[in-house]
Design an enzyme around this catalytic site. Sequence first.
Site, PDB file in Angstrom:
ATOM      1  N   LYS A 106       0.782  -1.240   0.131  1.00 46.86           N
ATOM      2  CA  LYS A 106       0.074   0.019   0.003  1.00 46.86           C
ATOM      3  C   LYS A 106       0.881   0.984  -0.051  1.00 46.86           C
ATOM      4  CE  LYS A 106      -4.638   0.608   0.543  1.00 46.86           C
ATOM      5  NZ  LYS A 106      -5.369  -0.412  -0.119  1.00 46.86           N
ATOM      6  N   GLY A 218     -20.514   6.355   2.045  1.00 46.88           N
ATOM      7  CA  GLY A 218     -19.243   6.618   1.331  1.00 46.88           C
ATOM      8  C   GLY A 218     -19.681   6.690  -0.218  1.00 46.88           C
ATOM      9  N   TYR A 219     -19.386   7.864  -0.908  1.00 43.54           N
ATOM     10  CA  TYR A 219     -20.006   7.860  -2.225  1.00 43.54           C
ATOM     11  C   TYR A 219     -18.786   8.353  -3.321  1.00 43.54           C
ATOM     12  CZ  TYR A 219     -24.214   7.795  -4.879  1.00 43.54           C
ATOM     13  OH  TYR A 219     -25.197   7.483  -5.928  1.00 43.54           O
ATOM     14  N   GLY A 220     -17.712   7.513  -2.876  1.00 40.71           N
ATOM     15  CA  GLY A 220     -16.408   7.733  -3.951  1.00 40.71           C
ATOM     16  C   GLY A 220     -16.707   6.603  -4.897  1.00 40.71           C
ATOM     17  N   ASN A 221     -15.704   6.351  -5.563  1.00 40.45           N
ATOM     18  CA  ASN A 221     -15.890   5.165  -6.727  1.00 40.45           C
ATOM     19  C   ASN A 221     -16.360   4.042  -6.129  1.00 40.45           C
ATOM     20  OD1 ASN A 221     -15.218   4.297  -9.421  1.00 40.45           O
ATOM     21  ND2 ASN A 221     -13.900   2.535  -8.144  1.00 40.45           N
ATOM     22  N   GLY A 223     -18.597   3.323  -3.303  1.00 44.19           N
ATOM     23  CA  GLY A 223     -20.069   3.516  -2.861  1.00 44.19           C
ATOM     24  C   GLY A 223     -20.831   4.019  -4.016  1.00 44.19           C
TER      25      GLY A 223
HETATM   26  N1  GLU Z   1      -7.349  -0.085  -3.533  1.00 48.03           N
HETATM   27  C1  GLU Z   1      -7.879  -1.361  -3.892  1.00 48.03           C
HETATM   28  C2  GLU Z   1      -8.096  -2.161  -2.448  1.00 48.03           C
HETATM   29  O1  GLU Z   1      -7.806  -1.501  -1.294  1.00 48.03           O
HETATM   30  C3  GLU Z   1      -7.614  -1.986  -4.901  1.00 48.03           C
HETATM   31  C4  GLU Z   1      -6.068  -2.297  -4.753  1.00 48.03           C
HETATM   32  C5  GLU Z   1      -5.669  -2.726  -6.128  1.00 48.03           C
HETATM   33  O2  GLU Z   1      -6.157  -2.955  -7.191  1.00 48.03           O
HETATM   34  O3  GLU Z   1      -4.268  -3.098  -6.272  1.00 48.03           O
HETATM   35  O4  GLU Z   1      -8.288  -3.222  -2.464  1.00 48.03           O
END
Ligand code: GLU
Length: 416
Positions: A106, A218-221, A223
């Site tokens: 991450k 949550g209303y991002g991608n 939600g």
């Molecule tokens: N950010 C997304 C997650 O937390 C996708 C991560 C990804 O596709 O590598 O699962």
Amino acid sequence: MDEILNPFAIAQAQLDEAAAVLQLDPDMHSFLRRPMREFHFTIPVRMDDGRVRTFQGFRVQYNDARGPAKGGIRFHPDETIDTVRALAAWMTWKTAVADVPLGGGKGGVICNPREMSQGELERLSRGYMRSISRYIGLTKDVPAPDVHTNPQIMAWMLDEHEMLQGHHEPGAITGKPLQLRGSAGRSPATAMGGLFAIREAAKLFDVELAGTTCAMQGYGNVGSFAHRLGHDRFGLKVVAVSDEFSGIYNENGLDPDVVAKHQRRTGRLADCPDTEALSNAELLELDVSILIPAAIENQLTGQNADNVKARVVAELANGPTTPEADKIFREKGTYIIPDFLCNAGGVTVSYFEMVQNAYQFYWEESLVQERLDYKMTTAFHAVDKMAKARGVDNRVAAYLVAVNRVAEAVRLRGWV
Ligand code: GLU
């Protein structure tokens, strides 16, 4: 005693509980409690006013025993290294439970994207990649979008990476725009995967999803797609949704077209036509069948879990439920579809994107969805079977499935 809200302490406590059930070898346990590698760096960015601001960036490669590290990059004012560590740990368990050949990682930057221009965001994204490019790549670590990052930001990062490396490497980043070799179906994938998991849970309880009441935080991608697909494809009656400022409610259900139009026009959900206002806190305690937290961590805590009335909590966010809340839900019999199972659809289609990039051969959206359905359904039932076999809740069961897989790879490599 105050409730522990440090996400990394929570992630470690969850692993500890699973390790005790598994009677995991103590040496393996202590190895899996820590990230394998982490990068801390400063990113100087020329702002529009001519001054240079220095941002703090992180990338954590938590574990890559099963494949290259994989996980999103968040741009958030409250980002901390411990949040990134926790999210990287959860990615490790997520790729394992979804059984895609990847590890967990991450990234994050402490910044407030709402206060930045497009030019500033582009320079920050490129600066992030300049710091980390040599440690990123198809066979090392593959970033993707997360909170407040999007396909355009992935495009800038990919371009910077390819410029530095001197060759095309589309599979080094996922969640790209389609024109830069993104995958069909990647944007709705997290929401779609969660809905497949909800569908499987409904089958277990013999419940019809059409008309079932639902509230979403949550209303991002994630939600916004969960609202649209939940409504259009599964007939869910979504009575409340919220963004980071406030929520909206209509007991007869919210039309995703009306909400999307209002959000596009005003940048917010507040004052959407035909709705009543409610707070985020009120939304979580509504009398609905399904609650979908799709925002950020630590939303369901020891403070409010008692008041949650939903029978099912489907965690599309990462880490929305604290261990204190988990205890309360266990006692109440609330059915949890835990985060790294429920929201594994995003990384699953990211993996499909990498496969398509490797072969330079692209799939129709219908094929992406069919394969996503298969992966999510298989993962859901592996966890359900484990929960029943070991007499544990779904979160512990998801850990048992994932930790077994990661520990096996670590053991086979001879690391522990
Ligand atoms: N950010 C997304 C997650 O937390 C996708 C991560 C990804 O596709 O590598 O699962």
